[in-house]
Design an enzyme around this catalytic site. Sequence first.
Site, PDB file in Angstrom:
ATOM      1  N   GLU A  58      14.149 119.902  71.052  1.00  8.83           N
ATOM      2  CA  GLU A  58      14.796 119.357  72.244  1.00  8.83           C
ATOM      3  C   GLU A  58      14.317 117.944  72.554  1.00  8.83           C
ATOM      4  OE1 GLU A  58      13.547 122.412  72.050  1.00  8.83           O
ATOM      5  OE2 GLU A  58      15.020 123.862  72.772  1.00  8.83           O
ATOM      6  N   PHE A 120      11.925 136.072  82.182  1.00  8.58           N
ATOM      7  CA  PHE A 120      11.777 135.621  80.809  1.00  8.58           C
ATOM      8  C   PHE A 120      12.384 134.225  80.657  1.00  8.58           C
ATOM      9  CE2 PHE A 120      13.493 135.310  76.429  1.00  8.58           C
ATOM     10  CZ  PHE A 120      12.264 135.236  75.791  1.00  8.58           C
ATOM     11  N   GLN A 121      11.629 133.320  80.086  1.00 10.36           N
ATOM     12  CA  GLN A 121      12.032 131.928  79.871  1.00 10.36           C
ATOM     13  C   GLN A 121      12.433 131.216  81.160  1.00 10.36           C
ATOM     14  OE1 GLN A 121      14.756 131.828  76.458  1.00 10.36           O
ATOM     15  NE2 GLN A 121      12.942 131.600  75.163  1.00 10.36           N
ATOM     16  N   LYS A 170      22.375 130.949  84.966  1.00  8.49           N
ATOM     17  CA  LYS A 170      23.410 131.577  84.138  1.00  8.49           C
ATOM     18  C   LYS A 170      24.579 132.085  84.975  1.00  8.49           C
ATOM     19  CE  LYS A 170      24.125 134.391  80.137  1.00  8.49           C
ATOM     20  NZ  LYS A 170      23.599 135.322  79.136  1.00  8.49           N
ATOM     21  N   MET A 485      -3.029 101.489  65.895  1.00 11.04           N
ATOM     22  CA  MET A 485      -3.293 100.767  67.138  1.00 11.04           C
ATOM     23  C   MET A 485      -4.576 101.276  67.801  1.00 11.04           C
ATOM     24  SD  MET A 485      -2.496  98.342  68.995  1.00 11.04           S
ATOM     25  CE  MET A 485      -0.819  97.731  69.007  1.00 11.04           C
TER      26      MET A 485
HETATM   27  C1  LIG Z   1       2.854 110.870  72.183  1.00  7.73           C
HETATM   28  C2  LIG Z   1       1.772 109.867  72.118  1.00  7.73           C
HETATM   29  N1  LIG Z   1       0.494 110.271  71.898  1.00  7.73           N
HETATM   30  C3  LIG Z   1      -0.492 109.354  71.820  1.00  7.73           C
HETATM   31  C4  LIG Z   1      -0.238 108.032  71.979  1.00  7.73           C
HETATM   32  C5  LIG Z   1      -1.366 106.999  71.898  1.00  7.73           C
HETATM   33  N2  LIG Z   1      -1.153 106.108  70.746  1.00  7.73           N
HETATM   34  C6  LIG Z   1      -0.621 104.886  70.898  1.00  7.73           C
HETATM   35  S1  LIG Z   1      -0.422 104.089  69.449  1.00  7.73           S
HETATM   36  C7  LIG Z   1      -1.083 105.377  68.595  1.00  7.73           C
HETATM   37  C8  LIG Z   1      -1.215 105.305  67.103  1.00  7.73           C
HETATM   38  C9  LIG Z   1       0.093 105.374  66.414  1.00  7.73           C
HETATM   39  O1  LIG Z   1      -0.143 105.530  65.028  1.00  7.73           O
HETATM   40  P1  LIG Z   1       0.977 105.213  63.986  1.00  7.73           P
HETATM   41  O2  LIG Z   1       2.240 105.876  64.362  1.00  7.73           O
HETATM   42  O3  LIG Z   1       0.475 105.470  62.620  1.00  7.73           O
HETATM   43  O4  LIG Z   1       1.235 103.666  64.231  1.00  7.73           O
HETATM   44  P2  LIG Z   1       0.351 102.398  63.829  1.00  7.73           P
HETATM   45  O5  LIG Z   1      -0.327 101.945  65.072  1.00  7.73           O
HETATM   46  O6  LIG Z   1      -0.603 102.828  62.774  1.00  7.73           O
HETATM   47  O7  LIG Z   1       1.365 101.418  63.365  1.00  7.73           O
HETATM   48  C10 LIG Z   1      -1.458 106.398  69.460  1.00  7.73           C
HETATM   49  C11 LIG Z   1      -2.109 107.642  69.049  1.00  7.73           C
HETATM   50  C12 LIG Z   1       1.107 107.661  72.228  1.00  7.73           C
HETATM   51  N3  LIG Z   1       1.465 106.407  72.423  1.00  7.73           N
HETATM   52  N4  LIG Z   1       2.085 108.596  72.262  1.00  7.73           N
END
Ligand SMILES: Cc1ncc(C[n+]2csc(CCOP(=O)(O)OP(=O)(O)O)c2C)c(N)n1
Lengths: 587, 162
Positions: A58, A120-121, A170, A485
């Site tokens: 979803e 449920f749900q 529903k 990052m």
């Molecule tokens: C759902 C979610 N969880 C955690 C984060 C924190 N976060 C920001 S950038 C990142 C790393 C992303 O890694 P990747 O997709 O490999 O991208 P890169 O920075 O290596 O290009 C994280 C964990 C986020 N933005 N979104």
Amino acid sequence: MGIPKKVSGKISGAEIIIECLKREGVKHIFGYPGGVILNIFDLLYDDKDLKLILTRHEQGAVHAADAYARSTGKPGVVLVTSGPGATNTVTGIATASMDSVPLVVFTGQVPTMLIGNDAFQEADIVGITRSCTKYNILAKDVNQLARQIREAFYIAASGRPGPVLIDLPKDVTSGKAEFVWPEKIDIRSYSPTYEGSKWMIEKAAHEIAKAKKPVIIAGGGCIISEASAELKELAELTDTPVTMTLMGLGAFPGTHSLSLGMLGMHGTYYANKSVQESDLLIAIGMRFDDRVTGKIEGFAPHAKIVHIDIDPTSIRKNVRVDIPIVGDVKRVLKVLNKFLKGEVKEQWGEVRKAWLKQIAAWKNERPLTYTYSPDVIKPQYVVEKIYEITKGDAIITTEVGQNQMWAAQFYKYDKPKRLLTSGGLGTMGYGFPAAIGAQLAHPDKLVIDIAGDGSIQMNIQELATAVIYKLPVKVAILNNRYLGMVRQWQELFYQERYSHVYLETETTPDFVELAHAYGAVGLRATKPSEVEPVIREAIKIKKPVFIDFVCDWKEKVYPMVPAGATLDSMLFEEKEKKAEKKLKAVK
Amino acid sequence: MRHTISVLVENKFGVLSRVAGLFSGRGYNIESLSVGETIDPNISIMTIVTTGDDWVIEQINKQLNKLIDVIKVVDLTELHHVEREMVLIKVAPKQENKAEVLSIAEIFRGRIVDSSPNTYTIEITGDEKKIEAFVELMKPMGIKEFVRTGKVAIAREILKKK
Ligand SMILES: Cc1ncc(C[n+]2csc(CCOP(=O)(O)OP(=O)(O)O)c2C)c(N)n1
Ligand SMILES: [Mg+2]
């Protein structure tokens, strides 16, 4: 699509919903079925005009609908079941809410009689999504349903757009009522302001004429309001340079000589520098996010601020504003340009030349750049090549992290709605389902998700959706084996303590094999020389393609304004290299 | 600074939680909140007492206005207005203090709404100062229970800005 025929006699709530969707001009719904929503799914079984895209999660459905909406300007529609189906939409809804994306999300709910019984749900999705929707309701009366749906579409798309959720017990979808389509919408408690105050606009015009160092900051509001032409006119008319927020990229041509590119944490040197030195900021359809302003106390210390936005809460929320203008960006700019052309004499001429010269010097001093390597693929190189090969004409979606910032920096967006990215919430896993939604809305366009090896795994199940619906999206994975990052922050601010950021994506998963397993195409580039051919090959393939670009894991996004610092205290690549050399020398 | 804000809302399911959620979600204070139907049963009115500097109050007003079910927001603090609150106090005075309690209640135009051999329940209405003064005087008498309605407020008919 013909004009919907008249509906007479009593019809079911589910039929009312379908009829409403058609009258709203909906063609595609993104969704996933379950027990309490079956009344509606049953009608979709043989409906000729409405097509449901069955995603594999979803969250994917909501992001796809979101990108469908961002790239067309029309509300995206989502249909899911109660409980887990509904809670799975929350991240998608919050993403859309932060970026002002119009969505209408229908969730199933247990029968009215059972609500509150921990049936449920059952989940209180109206309660759960209250703070991340523009509006949400529990539909309790089938007689009100048509009006409520009409209002939902109206609320979602008008004013500052946003997601609206309708929870459908529903018994409401099975209950019967006469179909009454309200011709007019009149919500006494909701009337967005579209026209800006003439008086304020005139004041703004005078300030612009007087300013010596003006800068326009264009945000996502310029794109939503479809004000690119007016924005360009304003900039060219007054010789004012334009910087854009992440959400605003494409509102003004990235290749225009007055473009400063993006500002903020990973903005260009010259954009941040210009803002800090400016004596007048003209902030248009943006909301001074902390990623844009840096340390608020030191933000644009010499500037008066004109702020144009349709949402009054965005104005004077984070920064002081001298001339607030509440209104629709396009309409306000039209009036502003008129004032500037007619009533205000051209006073800028020579003064602006000096400012533009200064900016040109900054552009020269520190252009947006990276160090190319012939041995290892630099992720920026991949983005640059994608830009060159697509001539800037693709729809780019992004995941979140370094990949997103490089996609923002090294792809130049000359048109609006070409970059679809989760700006406000920063949702990893957005880009791939978003690419699917955008491809569906624009079958003839090339759609590329610039992805990270981490983020892509957050909604990778949607590869099935892309394959099955024959949506030939391309996914360029900038595979650095890391949550890059986060790793960058750990390297710079946590003494290189790489806590839980290594993904082992050199082996797990094998993206090429994974693509094959889903019936898509998988390609890989490990050397810089392979980058261009592999992009060209992928574009030729009329199927979804994953391209695994095995990149330099150490690469960082620069410039960087450390969190909590002012915009002009940027870190640069070479500075850091010097520091490394020094360290070695000491050793 | 403290502000009294009057909020006209659609009398719909969930509106109270929308307003309350706005305050908690954005970290604004609520000192008191009272809600009731207006003459038009489709509309309710909330009186919210909140504190914050000018920036925060401005945001509160705008954010309230932004809620779809909010019809009108009036910051009464900027207008001449009347504020009232009602409290019910149950005191259990010693025998020798009973007369004192009754006479203080009378001075404050309180009403005894319930009494038992050991207690009086006094209803008192007024602005904040009056109520506080009364409560201070009752404290030594032995307050057993205490409830307050939260403020309600209304603008004076001549809506001259202060
Ligand atoms: C759902 C979610 N969880 C955690 C984060 C924190 N976060 C920001 S950038 C990142 C790393 C992303 O890694 P990747 O997709 O490999 O991208 P890169 O920075 O290596 O290009 C994280 C964990 C986020 N933005 N979104
Ligand atoms: Mg990565």
